[in-house]
Every structure is written in structure tokens, then in C-alpha cells.
Design an enzyme around this catalytic site. Sequence first.
Site, PDB file in Angstrom:
ATOM      1  N   ARG A 179      38.135   0.973  24.406  1.00  0.00           N
ATOM      2  CA  ARG A 179      37.010   1.812  23.957  1.00  0.00           C
ATOM      3  C   ARG A 179      36.263   1.058  22.860  1.00  0.00           C
ATOM      4  O   ARG A 179      36.701   0.002  22.403  1.00  0.00           O
ATOM      5  CB  ARG A 179      37.460   3.225  23.529  1.00  0.00           C
ATOM      6  CG  ARG A 179      38.796   3.374  22.887  1.00  0.00           C
ATOM      7  CD  ARG A 179      38.926   2.788  21.535  1.00  0.00           C
ATOM      8  NE  ARG A 179      37.865   3.168  20.643  1.00  0.00           N
ATOM      9  CZ  ARG A 179      37.514   2.481  19.570  1.00  0.00           C
ATOM     10  NH1 ARG A 179      38.157   1.356  19.261  1.00  0.00           N
ATOM     11  NH2 ARG A 179      36.527   2.870  18.780  1.00  0.00           N
ATOM     12  N   GLY A 180      35.137   1.652  22.423  1.00  0.00           N
ATOM     13  CA  GLY A 180      34.242   0.938  21.493  1.00  0.00           C
ATOM     14  C   GLY A 180      33.195   0.232  22.344  1.00  0.00           C
ATOM     15  O   GLY A 180      33.532  -0.449  23.324  1.00  0.00           O
ATOM     16  N   ALA A 181      31.924   0.389  21.951  1.00  0.00           N
ATOM     17  CA  ALA A 181      30.826  -0.049  22.825  1.00  0.00           C
ATOM     18  C   ALA A 181      30.930  -1.510  23.285  1.00  0.00           C
ATOM     19  O   ALA A 181      30.913  -1.781  24.498  1.00  0.00           O
ATOM     20  CB  ALA A 181      29.492   0.237  22.131  1.00  0.00           C
ATOM     21  N   GLN A 235      40.264   8.353  16.377  1.00  0.00           N
ATOM     22  CA  GLN A 235      40.135   6.885  16.341  1.00  0.00           C
ATOM     23  C   GLN A 235      40.223   6.355  14.909  1.00  0.00           C
ATOM     24  O   GLN A 235      40.666   5.222  14.699  1.00  0.00           O
ATOM     25  CB  GLN A 235      38.797   6.444  16.960  1.00  0.00           C
ATOM     26  CG  GLN A 235      38.709   6.582  18.460  1.00  0.00           C
ATOM     27  CD  GLN A 235      38.119   7.900  18.876  1.00  0.00           C
ATOM     28  OE1 GLN A 235      38.230   8.905  18.171  1.00  0.00           O
ATOM     29  NE2 GLN A 235      37.479   7.938  20.024  1.00  0.00           N
ATOM     30  N   ASP A 276      26.755   3.182  19.433  1.00  0.00           N
ATOM     31  CA  ASP A 276      26.923   3.096  20.886  1.00  0.00           C
ATOM     32  C   ASP A 276      25.612   2.833  21.603  1.00  0.00           C
ATOM     33  O   ASP A 276      25.587   2.265  22.692  1.00  0.00           O
ATOM     34  CB  ASP A 276      27.575   4.367  21.422  1.00  0.00           C
ATOM     35  CG  ASP A 276      29.048   4.378  21.060  1.00  0.00           C
ATOM     36  OD1 ASP A 276      29.355   4.761  19.925  1.00  0.00           O
ATOM     37  OD2 ASP A 276      29.862   3.929  21.888  1.00  0.00           O
ATOM     38  N   ASN A 331      26.245   7.468  17.887  1.00  0.00           N
ATOM     39  CA  ASN A 331      27.576   6.954  17.532  1.00  0.00           C
ATOM     40  C   ASN A 331      28.546   8.130  17.619  1.00  0.00           C
ATOM     41  O   ASN A 331      28.142   9.265  17.901  1.00  0.00           O
ATOM     42  CB  ASN A 331      27.552   6.324  16.124  1.00  0.00           C
ATOM     43  CG  ASN A 331      28.829   5.553  15.835  1.00  0.00           C
ATOM     44  OD1 ASN A 331      29.247   4.713  16.635  1.00  0.00           O
ATOM     45  ND2 ASN A 331      29.474   5.821  14.713  1.00  0.00           N
ATOM     46  N   LYS A 332      29.807   7.858  17.382  1.00  0.00           N
ATOM     47  CA  LYS A 332      30.854   8.873  17.534  1.00  0.00           C
ATOM     48  C   LYS A 332      30.490  10.184  16.838  1.00  0.00           C
ATOM     49  O   LYS A 332      29.948  10.185  15.729  1.00  0.00           O
ATOM     50  CB  LYS A 332      32.163   8.291  16.969  1.00  0.00           C
ATOM     51  CG  LYS A 332      33.355   9.210  16.973  1.00  0.00           C
ATOM     52  CD  LYS A 332      33.677   9.769  18.335  1.00  0.00           C
ATOM     53  CE  LYS A 332      33.886   8.699  19.384  1.00  0.00           C
ATOM     54  NZ  LYS A 332      33.994   9.272  20.765  1.00  0.00           N
TER      55      LYS A 332
END
Length: 352
Positions: free
Chosen positions: A45-47, A201, A242, A252-253
Site C-alpha cells: 500500500r502507499g501510492a 497505518q 495519493d 490523502n488518507k
Amino acid sequence: MLNPIRWTGGGLTLLDQRRLPAQTVYLKPKNVNQVADAIRTLAVRGAPAIGIAAAYGVVLGLKRLAKSSGARAAAVDQAGPFSEIVETLRSTRPTAVNLFWALERMRRRFLALPPAASLTAAVRALEAEAVEIHREDQASCAAIGRHGAELLPQKATVVTHCNAGILATGGIGTALGVIYQAADLGKTVRVFADETRPLLQGARLTAFELAHHGIDVTLMSDGMSAALFSRTPVDAVIVGADRIARNGDTANKIGTFSLAISARFHNVPFYVAAPVSTFDLSIARGHDIPIEERAEEEITRIGAGRAPRGVRAFNPAFDVTPARLITAIITDLGVIRPVTEQEITRVIGGRR
Ligand code: MRU
């Protein structure tokens, strides 16, 4: 060093981030569906990391195709199956634009093959492209870190959200890359990490990663930033992204937007750190960024129990922070300040 994605001997290894920090388990996906599953379920995960994993997923898919169709089969005859491979990966997660950016690069590389190229040659060319995407991200993270570290004072207190570190990228991270580079320059950095509901996260990954690298990290829950800002001097908030629209609005998150509002109220600089591959200049403003909605159970599950039956949950995985709340965007090509369409075009125009 923690390494979320490795490509060795033509095979892919992913650190299973769902199991961190309790267990260090590696996955070895063998085909495109397994890579797609790993992305969808947040094993990777993570862009930027999603984009890199998808690029390697394309290579695995093409290898399978070469095996089943015969290595000498012409790549040009496999355009249909190739599109299916790309489509399988495209459908995994909708918000991080790095996924679509990396897949587009892979598709272009496939289409640029000479008409007589075999599938074996196609595998070689696309493998080289995926490795290059991975290598470029490593260099981008280092550049973001260098540009961002200059913005921090010698003794800095920083708040971050979610995980935009080594675990989310092909290098030292974006937001956390700034922190690692500042520490390398001899600056003293204290980090407050939001735990980042609902999948934690921040608690599971950022706290783990920073502690692993000897950075002073204190965990807090997502709603505590206003309390922190009102009683502790904080030099900066630094988060990842993201997808960044043409005007600088940033997805973003979930929880990032509230943190930005809180930072503005308390006059704390709010920085977004992201590579050029996270910008989507085809989208005019944040309102048009597709936002992933995830399963209600991620919210209604409470430890071993659950919220009362019949209670619904609202669970967007990302939110959009308006450009006017962002002090600057730290990119691999330099710092964008003020965050306006004009300044974005000036710094990254032509590269995206
Ligand atoms: O749902 P996730 O864990 O993939 O979300 C990750 C984030 O929102 C990160 O902050 C973002 O991708 C930047 S990673 C350098």
C-alpha cells in the site's frame, strides 16, 4: 532496511504489511491476480508502492502469457490478453494515481515494441521498464527528502498522518523521507504520528518504521492534533498524497483534511510531500478525484467485538485537502509555494 518490494531473479517479493508490526511475512505472488489481491487488500500500500507493484504485476502476467502461448509468439498478437492484465491491476484501488501512471507507462512500452517482437522480448522490455519505475521512485524520494529537510529547523517537532515512508514507496519515503534526510543532516526530529483510523497505518507502520530507524516517535490518536498544537510548539505537519489535482487540492488518507484545518487554526505549516507521479493534471480540482469507499466492517469491527447490529458505517479511505490549506508541496523537482495552478505548472509542467 525495511524493503516493501523486491524484484530478484525475475520474481516479486512483497512485505505483507497487513501483518506488521507483529510479524514479518513475505509474499511471493506468482501471477497478476495475486499481485492485484495484494494491492486490493493492502498487503502492499502507499501510492508509489502500489504503482511499482502493479508494474511488476504486468511483468508477471506477461511471463505467464509467454509460457502459455510459446516464447516465440508475437507480442503484437497478444494485445487483448495484455489489456486484460492491465485492467485487472487498474481495478484494484481507485484513488492513488501512481497506479494508473505506472500502468500507462507499461502499456506505452508494450505498444512501442517493434512489430516483429516476440513475447520473450516483450517480457525483457517490460521488466526493464518496471525496474526503471522502481529506481526512479527511489531517486524521487531522495530528492523530496533533500528539498524538504531544508524546511525544518535544527530541532524540529513534526506531525505526520498515515504512512508515507519506506513502506509506502520504492525508496526512503516522501513525508518520512524528509524526516530521515533531516536526521541525516544532524537535525533533531521528534515525530508525533497519528494512529490513522481505521486501519492504523500510523500505529502499525509509521511508528514501527520510525522506531526501527531510531527516530523519536510518539503515537497519538487521530483526534488529538488540536490538543497537541494548543499545548506543544509544532514546527510542521508533513503528509504524503495519493493524487494531487491541477489546482493543488490533495487526496490523502482519511483524516488528513481535519489535520490540515487544525494546523491552519494553530498557524502550523502544513506540507504535502509527493513525487511528480502523484500529480494528475487532467483533473482540475479535488472534487473530481475518485475516492475509494471501503467495507463498513473496517469501522464496525471493534477489536474482537463489533458496533451494535444495524449500525451503518461511513468509510471513505481518503479525503481531499483544499490547496488553500497547504503551505507548500515538496516534490522531487522542488518546492511548490504558494500552492496554485500556476506554480504547479512552473515547477512540474512538462514532466507530468
Ligand atoms: O490506504 P493506503 O495505506 O494505501 O494509504 C496511503 C496513504 O494515504 C499515503 O499517505 C499516501 O499513499 C502517500 S505514500 C507515500
